[in-house]
Enzyme design. Structure first.
Site, PDB file in Angstrom:
ATOM      1  N   ASP A 132      57.674   0.699 -15.741  1.00  0.00           N
ATOM      2  CA  ASP A 132      56.576  -0.101 -15.174  1.00  0.00           C
ATOM      3  C   ASP A 132      56.120  -1.215 -16.114  1.00  0.00           C
ATOM      4  OD1 ASP A 132      55.727   2.291 -16.621  1.00  0.00           O
ATOM      5  OD2 ASP A 132      53.695   1.595 -16.254  1.00  0.00           O
ATOM      6  N   LYS A 173      71.960   2.483 -33.850  1.00  0.00           N
ATOM      7  CA  LYS A 173      72.198   2.543 -32.405  1.00  0.00           C
ATOM      8  C   LYS A 173      71.107   1.741 -31.683  1.00  0.00           C
ATOM      9  CE  LYS A 173      70.740   6.231 -29.891  1.00  0.00           C
ATOM     10  NZ  LYS A 173      69.849   5.891 -28.788  1.00  0.00           N
ATOM     11  N   ASN A 174      69.859   1.959 -32.057  1.00  0.00           N
ATOM     12  CA  ASN A 174      68.743   1.370 -31.298  1.00  0.00           C
ATOM     13  C   ASN A 174      68.465  -0.079 -31.650  1.00  0.00           C
ATOM     14  OD1 ASN A 174      68.609   3.750 -29.991  1.00  0.00           O
ATOM     15  ND2 ASN A 174      66.761   4.499 -31.017  1.00  0.00           N
ATOM     16  N   CYS A 206      65.304  11.584 -18.057  1.00  0.00           N
ATOM     17  CA  CYS A 206      66.296  12.346 -18.830  1.00  0.00           C
ATOM     18  C   CYS A 206      65.590  13.597 -19.356  1.00  0.00           C
ATOM     19  CB  CYS A 206      66.852  11.506 -19.969  1.00  0.00           C
ATOM     20  SG  CYS A 206      65.613  11.149 -21.191  1.00  0.00           S
ATOM     21  N   ARG A 263      60.601   8.600 -18.276  1.00  0.00           N
ATOM     22  CA  ARG A 263      61.056   7.295 -18.770  1.00  0.00           C
ATOM     23  C   ARG A 263      60.852   6.158 -17.756  1.00  0.00           C
ATOM     24  NH1 ARG A 263      64.776   8.626 -22.856  1.00  0.00           N
ATOM     25  NH2 ARG A 263      64.412   6.563 -23.755  1.00  0.00           N
ATOM     26  N   PRO A 264      59.639   5.906 -17.287  1.00  0.00           N
ATOM     27  CA  PRO A 264      59.416   4.818 -16.330  1.00  0.00           C
ATOM     28  C   PRO A 264      59.674   3.457 -16.964  1.00  0.00           C
ATOM     29  CG  PRO A 264      57.332   5.658 -17.124  1.00  0.00           C
ATOM     30  CD  PRO A 264      58.371   6.579 -17.662  1.00  0.00           C
ATOM     31  N   VAL A 276      54.676  10.702 -27.956  1.00  0.00           N
ATOM     32  CA  VAL A 276      55.424   9.606 -27.337  1.00  0.00           C
ATOM     33  C   VAL A 276      56.081  10.024 -26.034  1.00  0.00           C
ATOM     34  CG1 VAL A 276      57.316   7.956 -27.676  1.00  0.00           C
ATOM     35  CG2 VAL A 276      55.767   8.497 -29.578  1.00  0.00           C
ATOM     36  N   ASP A 285      61.863  10.191 -32.790  1.00  0.00           N
ATOM     37  CA  ASP A 285      63.293  10.507 -32.854  1.00  0.00           C
ATOM     38  C   ASP A 285      63.668  11.375 -34.043  1.00  0.00           C
ATOM     39  OD1 ASP A 285      64.427   7.284 -31.582  1.00  0.00           O
ATOM     40  OD2 ASP A 285      63.566   9.030 -30.591  1.00  0.00           O
ATOM     41  N   ARG A 331      76.443  10.470 -28.858  1.00  0.00           N
ATOM     42  CA  ARG A 331      75.786   9.284 -28.297  1.00  0.00           C
ATOM     43  C   ARG A 331      75.141   8.480 -29.428  1.00  0.00           C
ATOM     44  NH1 ARG A 331      71.907  10.087 -23.430  1.00  0.00           N
ATOM     45  NH2 ARG A 331      71.987   7.843 -23.749  1.00  0.00           N
TER      46      ARG A 331
HETATM   47  C1  EPZ Z   1      63.337   3.540 -27.422  1.00  0.00           C
HETATM   48  O1  EPZ Z   1      63.289   4.074 -26.105  1.00  0.00           O
HETATM   49  C2  EPZ Z   1      64.470   4.271 -28.122  1.00  0.00           C
HETATM   50  N1  EPZ Z   1      65.726   3.992 -27.440  1.00  0.00           N
HETATM   51  C3  EPZ Z   1      64.187   5.776 -28.124  1.00  0.00           C
HETATM   52  O2  EPZ Z   1      65.231   6.419 -28.836  1.00  0.00           O
HETATM   53  C4  EPZ Z   1      62.869   6.006 -28.861  1.00  0.00           C
HETATM   54  O3  EPZ Z   1      62.560   7.386 -28.835  1.00  0.00           O
HETATM   55  C5  EPZ Z   1      61.754   5.203 -28.176  1.00  0.00           C
HETATM   56  O4  EPZ Z   1      62.117   3.805 -28.134  1.00  0.00           O
HETATM   57  C6  EPZ Z   1      60.422   5.339 -28.903  1.00  0.00           C
HETATM   58  O5  EPZ Z   1      60.556   4.906 -30.213  1.00  0.00           O
HETATM   59  C7  EPZ Z   1      66.366   2.817 -27.689  1.00  0.00           C
HETATM   60  O6  EPZ Z   1      65.896   1.986 -28.437  1.00  0.00           O
HETATM   61  C8  EPZ Z   1      67.666   2.607 -26.982  1.00  0.00           C
HETATM   62  P1  EPZ Z   1      59.488   3.333 -25.059  1.00  0.00           P
HETATM   63  P2  EPZ Z   1      62.352   3.364 -24.982  1.00  0.00           P
HETATM   64  O7  EPZ Z   1      59.625   2.349 -23.977  1.00  0.00           O
HETATM   65  O8  EPZ Z   1      62.386   1.893 -25.149  1.00  0.00           O
HETATM   66  C9  EPZ Z   1      56.578   5.240 -21.888  1.00  0.00           C
HETATM   67  C10 EPZ Z   1      66.936   7.987 -29.197  1.00  0.00           C
HETATM   68  O9  EPZ Z   1      66.975   9.218 -29.315  1.00  0.00           O
HETATM   69  N2  EPZ Z   1      56.872   4.045 -21.092  1.00  0.00           N
HETATM   70  O10 EPZ Z   1      58.818   2.931 -26.339  1.00  0.00           O
HETATM   71  O11 EPZ Z   1      62.707   3.928 -23.682  1.00  0.00           O
HETATM   72  C11 EPZ Z   1      57.786   6.170 -21.957  1.00  0.00           C
HETATM   73  O12 EPZ Z   1      57.825   7.018 -20.823  1.00  0.00           O
HETATM   74  C12 EPZ Z   1      66.075   7.358 -28.118  1.00  0.00           C
HETATM   75  O13 EPZ Z   1      67.584   7.180 -29.910  1.00  0.00           O
HETATM   76  C13 EPZ Z   1      56.151   3.807 -19.928  1.00  0.00           C
HETATM   77  O14 EPZ Z   1      55.275   4.588 -19.555  1.00  0.00           O
HETATM   78  O15 EPZ Z   1      60.912   3.922 -25.433  1.00  0.00           O
HETATM   79  C14 EPZ Z   1      57.531   6.939 -23.225  1.00  0.00           C
HETATM   80  O16 EPZ Z   1      56.652   8.020 -22.958  1.00  0.00           O
HETATM   81  C15 EPZ Z   1      65.279   8.381 -27.326  1.00  0.00           C
HETATM   82  N3  EPZ Z   1      56.427   2.707 -19.183  1.00  0.00           N
HETATM   83  C16 EPZ Z   1      56.829   5.919 -24.126  1.00  0.00           C
HETATM   84  O17 EPZ Z   1      56.355   4.885 -23.247  1.00  0.00           O
HETATM   85  C17 EPZ Z   1      57.397   1.802 -19.562  1.00  0.00           C
HETATM   86  O18 EPZ Z   1      57.601   0.797 -18.845  1.00  0.00           O
HETATM   87  C18 EPZ Z   1      57.743   5.293 -25.146  1.00  0.00           C
HETATM   88  O19 EPZ Z   1      58.791   4.651 -24.461  1.00  0.00           O
HETATM   89  C19 EPZ Z   1      58.111   2.050 -20.745  1.00  0.00           C
HETATM   90  C20 EPZ Z   1      57.831   3.174 -21.499  1.00  0.00           C
END
Ligand code: EPZ
Length: 431
Positions: A126, A22-23, A118, A123-124, A329, A307, A399
Site C-alpha cells: 500500500d 542481496k538486498n 510469505c 507484506r502489503p 517489523v 533480518d 535465496r
Molecule cells: C526489505 O523488505 C528486505 N528485503 C527485507 O529482507 C527486510 O526484512 C525488510 O526490508 C525490512 O528491513 C529486500 O530488501 C529485498 P518493508 P521490504 O517494506 O521492502 C510493512 C530478507 O530476509 N509494509 O520495509 O518488503 C511490511 O508489511 C528480507 O532479506 C506495509 O505495511 O520491507 C512490514 O511489516 C526479508 N506496506 C514492514 O512494513 C507497504 O507498502 C517493513 O516492510 C510496505 C511495507
C-alpha cells in the site's frame, strides 16, 4: 528440495569473507530498467533471488548476462519489449515488485501481479502504491494483478506512514525521471537505500539525502550506462559473526562495512562476547564464556535489523540468562522458534514478543526451515548443538547466501548437503 546434515560442537576458527548484499543487488537490478544503455554491476552474489531477479528483467526484454565466477552482472535495458513480468515470477519473489517504479517512470505503464505474502507476514504494498499515486500514477487491481499507468510522473512531497524499505526504493526510482522534485519524508535509511541512490546518481540521477529521513530527488530526462559495485551484505556479515559467538569460536569476518553493523556489535558486546574492529573492513568475534542474556527489539535502520533477529535468538537460547525479544517489523517472524524448541531451547512466544530462557546446550534434531533467516538461525543452532541436526527445506538458505556451507566448513563446521525426494509439494518461497 535439499537438506543439510550438521554435526555440532566445534568452535569455529579462522577468517571468512562476506559477499555482496542481496538486498542491495535486487533493487539495483530493478533500477537498471531505468537506464538506456549497458550497465555493469559487480560484487553481485550468486543467489536464487538474484537469479530470479535476472529472470524478471529478461522477461521484460532486457539483455542480462551473469558471470558467477566474477560475480559480475551485465545488463542492457535499452530495448525492453514487455512491461509485464510473468505472474509466477513476481509472486515467487517480492522484490520483483521493485520494477514497478522504473517501468512507470520510463514507459508510463506497467502490469504486475501483486506480490503474495510469505512465511513472515502479509507484506502489503500500500505504501508503494500511495506514493506512486501521489506522483500522478493511476492504477486498478483485479484478480491480484495491478495495471498502472502515468502520462508523466510529477515531483511530489511524499510522507511514508512507515519507513518501508521497498516503498522508499520504488518511489525513489520512479522520481528519478519524474518532472520536478520529489521529497520522500520518513524514508527508510538502510544502507541498501544509500547504495541504490549511489547507483542511480552514477547513471545520471540527482538524488540527495539518501540514508537520512528525507530524500530529495530532482527529476532528469534519462539515465544512462554506468558501472557499480554492490556493498557487502551486512546481514550475511552478522550471521557469520554470530556463527563464531554461538559455537564459542574465534573468527575474523572480512569485507564488511563496520558502520553497518553497529547495532549487532553493540548487542553482541552486551552478551559478553568480545567484538574487535580489526580495521574498517574487518571484525573479530571471540566468545570465551557462556553468553549473558540480552533484551532485543527490532527496529528500522539504524535499529537492530529484523533480518538478524532469528540468528541472534539462537545465541540467546544458549545464554545464562533470560532475554525478551520483541519483533516490531514483521508480524510473524518467530517461525524459527519451533525448530529451536525441538533442539531443547526454552522459548515462550506471546504475539510479537518471545521470552528466551537460555540453556547450557542445544541438542541436534530434525528441523524444518520456513524462510531464509529462519534457515540461518537453525544452521547456527545446528553448529552449536550437541549431536547432529538435519535441516530440511534448506533451499531457503540459498535465496540469501552463496556457498555459505563451504565457507563455514572452512572455519571448522561439519555441514553436509544432500538432496531428498520431494515427498510434498515444494512450497513457493514467496518473500
Ligand atoms: C526489505 O523488505 C528486505 N528485503 C527485507 O529482507 C527486510 O526484512 C525488510 O526490508 C525490512 O528491513 C529486500 O530488501 C529485498 P518493508 P521490504 O517494506 O521492502 C510493512 C530478507 O530476509 N509494509 O520495509 O518488503 C511490511 O508489511 C528480507 O532479506 C506495509 O505495511 O520491507 C512490514 O511489516 C526479508 N506496506 C514492514 O512494513 C507497504 O507498502 C517493513 O516492510 C510496505 C511495507
Amino acid at each position: 528440495m535439499h537438506e543439510l546434515m550438521v554435526r555440532g560442537g566445534t568452535p569455529l576458527r579462522g577468517t571468512v569473507k562476506v559477499k555482496g548484499s542481496k538486498n542491495a543487488s535486487l533493487p539495483v537490478i530493478a533500477a537498471s530498467m531505468l537506464t538506456d544503455g549497458p550497465v555493469v554491476i559487480e560484487e553481485v552474489p550468486d543467489l536464487l533471488d538474484v537469479r530470479a531477479m535476472i529472470e524478471v528483467v529478461q522477461s521484460l526484454g532486457a539483455r542480462a548476462g551473469y558471470d558467477p565466477s566474477r560475480e559480475r552482472l551485465d545488463i542492457d535495458a535499452s530495448a525492453l519489449k514487455s512491461l509485464e513480468p510473468p505472474t509466477e515470477l513476481v509472486q515467487n519473489m517480492r522484490a520483483s515488485f521493485l520494477v514497478l517504479g522504473p517501468l512507470l517512470a520510463r514507459f508510463g505503464k506497467a502490469t504486475l501481479a501483486l506480490p503474495g505474502g510469505c512465511a513472515i507476514g502479509s507484506r502489503p504494498v500500500d505504501l508503494h502504491l500511495k506514493g506512486l499515486a501521489g506522483m500522478g500514477a493511476e492504477y486498478s487491481i483485479s484478480g491480484g494483478v495491478i495495471e498502472a499507468r502515468a502520462d508523466r510522473l510529477h515531483g511530489e512531497r511524499i510522507y511514508l506512514d512507515y519507513p518501508s524499505v521497498g516503498a522508499t526504493e520504488n518511489i525513489m526510482m520512479a522520481a528519478t525521471l519524474a518532472s520536478g522534485t520529489t521529497y520522500i519524508e520518513n524514508a527508510a535509511s538502510e544502507p541498501e537505500i544509500v547504495d541504490l541512490a549511489n547507483f542511480l546518481n552514477s547513471a545520471g540521477a540527482r538524488i540527495s539525502g539518501a540514508g537520512m529521513k528525507t530524500i530529495r530527488i530532482k527529476g532528469v530526462e534519462g539515465l544512462y550506462s554506468t558501472r557499480h559495485s554492490v556493498i557487502p551484505d551486512r546481514i550475511e556479515a552478522g550471521t557469520l559473526l554470530l556463527s563464531a559467538a554461538v559455537t564459542g569460536g574465534d573468527v575474523v569476518v572480512n569485507n564488511v562495512l563496520t558502520d553497518h553493523l553497529k547495532p549487532l556489535m553493540a548487542k553482541l558486546k552486551e552478551t559478553g562476547t568480545v567484538v574487535e574492529e580489526v580495521d574498517p573492513a574487518s571484525i573479530r568475534v571471540i566468545r570465551e564464556d557462556r553468553p549473558k542474556g540480552a533484551d532485543l527489539k527490532t527496529m528500522p535502520y539504524p535499529g537492530f535489523p529484523t533480518d538478524l533477529q532469528p540468528q541472534f535468538m539462537t545465541l540467546l537460547a544458549l545464554s545464562n540468562g533470560t532475554s525478551l525479544v520483541t519483533e516490531t517489523v514483521f508480524e510473524n517472524r518467530f517461525m524459527h522458534v519451533d525448530g529451536l524448541l525441538r533442539m531443547n531451547a526454552d522459548i515462550m512466544v506471546d504475539g510479537n514478543r518471545a521470552v528466551v530462557q537460555g540453556k547450557n546446550t542445544l541438542r541436534g534434531a530434525p528441523v524444518q526451515a520456513s524462510d531464509l533467516r529462519a534457515a540461518s538461525a537453525l544452521l547456527l543452532a545446528g553448529m552449536a548443538a550437541e549431536g547432529t541436526t538435519i535441516i530440511s527445506n534448506i533451499d531457503y538458505l540459498w535465496r540469501g547466501h552463496s556457498c555459505l556451507e563451504e565457507r563455514l566448513n572452512n572455519l571448522g563446521a561439519q555441514i553436509e548437503c544432500r538432496a531428498f525426494p520431494i515427498s510434498y509439494r515444494a512450497e513457493k518461497t514467496g518473500e
